[in-house]
Design a protein around this motif. Structure first.
Motif, PDB file in Angstrom:
ATOM      1  N   GLN A  45      -2.197   8.526  10.338  1.00 24.75           N
ATOM      2  CA  GLN A  45      -2.681   9.514   9.383  1.00 24.75           C
ATOM      3  C   GLN A  45      -2.428  10.880   9.995  1.00 24.75           C
ATOM      4  OE1 GLN A  45      -6.427  11.749   7.375  1.00 24.75           O
ATOM      5  NE2 GLN A  45      -6.653  10.692   9.291  1.00 24.75           N
ATOM      6  N   ILE A  46      -1.734  11.752   9.263  1.00 21.24           N
ATOM      7  CA  ILE A  46      -1.339  13.066   9.774  1.00 21.24           C
ATOM      8  C   ILE A  46      -1.984  14.151   8.933  1.00 21.24           C
ATOM      9  CG2 ILE A  46       0.606  14.580  10.326  1.00 21.24           C
ATOM     10  CD1 ILE A  46       1.615  11.122   9.522  1.00 21.24           C
ATOM     11  N   ALA A  82      -3.861   4.748  11.788  1.00 18.92           N
ATOM     12  CA  ALA A  82      -4.610   4.388  10.585  1.00 18.92           C
ATOM     13  C   ALA A  82      -5.421   3.119  10.866  1.00 18.92           C
ATOM     14  CB  ALA A  82      -3.665   4.167   9.411  1.00 18.92           C
ATOM     15  N   MET A  83      -6.386   2.852   9.967  1.00 17.61           N
ATOM     16  CA  MET A  83      -7.225   1.662  10.114  1.00 17.61           C
ATOM     17  C   MET A  83      -6.997   0.711   8.933  1.00 17.61           C
ATOM     18  SD  MET A  83     -11.409   1.344  10.459  1.00 17.61           S
ATOM     19  CE  MET A  83     -11.506   2.438  11.862  1.00 17.61           C
ATOM     20  N   VAL A  95      -7.824   1.060   5.135  1.00 15.60           N
ATOM     21  CA  VAL A  95      -9.174   1.582   4.916  1.00 15.60           C
ATOM     22  C   VAL A  95      -9.077   3.049   4.509  1.00 15.60           C
ATOM     23  CG1 VAL A  95     -11.436   2.013   5.960  1.00 15.60           C
ATOM     24  CG2 VAL A  95     -10.112  -0.023   6.629  1.00 15.60           C
ATOM     25  N   PRO A  96      -9.684   3.443   3.384  1.00 16.76           N
ATOM     26  CA  PRO A  96      -9.640   4.845   2.968  1.00 16.76           C
ATOM     27  C   PRO A  96     -10.482   5.736   3.871  1.00 16.76           C
ATOM     28  CG  PRO A  96     -11.044   3.586   1.492  1.00 16.76           C
ATOM     29  CD  PRO A  96     -10.398   2.593   2.416  1.00 16.76           C
ATOM     30  N   PHE A 256      -8.728  -3.410  12.086  1.00 20.80           N
ATOM     31  CA  PHE A 256      -7.627  -3.258  13.026  1.00 20.80           C
ATOM     32  C   PHE A 256      -7.099  -1.835  12.970  1.00 20.80           C
ATOM     33  CE2 PHE A 256      -7.781  -7.763  12.619  1.00 20.80           C
ATOM     34  CZ  PHE A 256      -7.073  -8.335  13.674  1.00 20.80           C
ATOM     35  N   LEU A 257      -6.864  -1.235  14.113  1.00 23.18           N
ATOM     36  CA  LEU A 257      -6.066  -0.020  14.131  1.00 23.18           C
ATOM     37  C   LEU A 257      -4.618  -0.442  13.942  1.00 23.18           C
ATOM     38  CD1 LEU A 257      -7.921   1.935  16.941  1.00 23.18           C
ATOM     39  CD2 LEU A 257      -8.038   2.296  14.464  1.00 23.18           C
ATOM     40  N   SER A 258      -3.796   0.448  13.423  1.00 21.25           N
ATOM     41  CA  SER A 258      -2.499   0.065  12.861  1.00 21.25           C
ATOM     42  C   SER A 258      -1.507  -0.529  13.851  1.00 21.25           C
ATOM     43  CB  SER A 258      -1.860   1.276  12.183  1.00 21.25           C
ATOM     44  OG  SER A 258      -1.759   2.366  13.082  1.00 21.25           O
TER      45      SER A 258
END
Length: 332
Positions: A45-46, A82-83, A95-96, A256-258
């Protein structure tokens, strides 16, 4: 004693910044660790300036036309992994991200960014040097795979939220149960610079950490890294609540992290400086704190609508929405 008291009164009180940045893009790009690679190994996520690309070989402040951050002079880029949620059937869903309650309403996902030099409540009185053009750094590593090693990074933590205002307790790994208000990831960067290099081969050796815990006064910088800079920190709030009734029956963590990490030990973040001109130094030399630094005092700020409007198109053609058979880049 009186002379010491007078000196304390006239000592510089440096700014502490806290501001929101909406999401600029979610995609597999990492111009620091994997420059030029399309796609990079895992999803990030940036947030920040719209000059973000696979190489970042130009000063963002020279080429960006907008930013997703509150301060319109900040074209820096900030990013994290991201997650994802893993269903018991083996599929994944991203996940939002929620906005922080300390920020104006309507911010599209993103994160809260801090530039502090003392703690969460006070400015402090040290001289803070702004990052130079071309500066970049990372904190943490996706290869960290034990809780003992994770604990050695005091600024990298998770918080199980009861609500958006929850800040403690902090943990070096994912919460062991469903969280009523979601999960917050916290990333604090070191603040002592060697004064010479804007980067290093591992993107970390030119910086040194003297803080023993997040948002606390850091110790003196060592001779090897003598220049005190602001401590950059990110807070990202993940809306895991929609998955609370899908928690695995065996009690295992489903998040999970990406980069395929369901422990959280390898949580990490990247920073690429891109403030316009001397705007960050002006802020660091001022006495403002948080929202008081906005509206030209001394930094120019913009509306939430302008933040949300800024975006970049994905350079990678892949689907990141809905239920996925595997984590992007992590084929089974």
């Amino acid at each position: 004693m009186k002379l010491i008291q007078i000196a304390a009164l006239v000592a510089p009180a440096q700014a502490a910044l806290r501001f929101g940045c909406s999401t600029l893009s979610i995609q597999r790009l990492d111009p620091l660790v994997e420059p030029g690679k399309l796609p990079s190994a895992h999803v990030h996520q940036i947030v920040g300036g719209n000059a973000f690309n696979a190489t970042m070989d130009k000063d963002p402040s020279d080429v960006a036309s907008c930013t997703t951050c509150t301060f319109s002079e900040d074209f820096s880029n900030y990013w994290t992994a991201a997650m994802f949620f893993k269903h018991e059937n083996g599929s994944y869903k991203r996940v939002p991200i929620m906005q922080n309650t300390a920020l104006p309403n309507g911010i599209n996902g993103g994160m809260t960014v801090y530039y502090t030099q003392q703690d969460f409540n006070t400015n402090g009185n040290q001289k803070i040097t702004a990052f130079p053009k071309g500066f970049r750094m990372t904190v943490g590593s996706p290869t960290t795979n034990t809780v003992e090693d994770a604990k050695k990074h005091p600024g990298l933590r998770f918080v199980c939220l009861q609500d958006k205002a929850t800040r403690f307790p902090e943990s070096p790994d994912f919460p062991p149960k469903a969280c009523k208000g979601g999960i917050m990831t916290v990333h604090h960067f070191p603040s002592c610079w060697d004064g010479k290099n804007v980067d290093s081969p591992n993107h970390q050796d030119h910086m040194y950490n003297t803080a023993k815990e997040a948002f606390s006064p850091a110790g003196a910088c060592p001779a090897s890294h003598p220049v005190r800079m602001a401590q950059v920190a990110y807070e990202t709030l993940w809306d895991t609540t929609q998955f609370n009734n899908m928690w695995p029956k065996d009690g295992s963590n489903p998040f999970f992290l990406s980069y395929n990490d369901n422990k959280g030990y390898g949580t990490h973040a990247d920073y690429l400086f891109g403030w316009k001109g001397d705007s960050l130094q002006k802020a660091m030399d001022s006495k403002c704190m948080f929202q008081a630094c906005e509206n030209g005092k001394p930094l120019q700020s913009q509306s939430v609508a302008a933040m949300n409007k800024c975006a970049v198109k994905s350079s990678v053609n892949e689907n990141l929405d809905g239920w996925l058979k595997a984590l992007p880049g992590m084929s089974m």
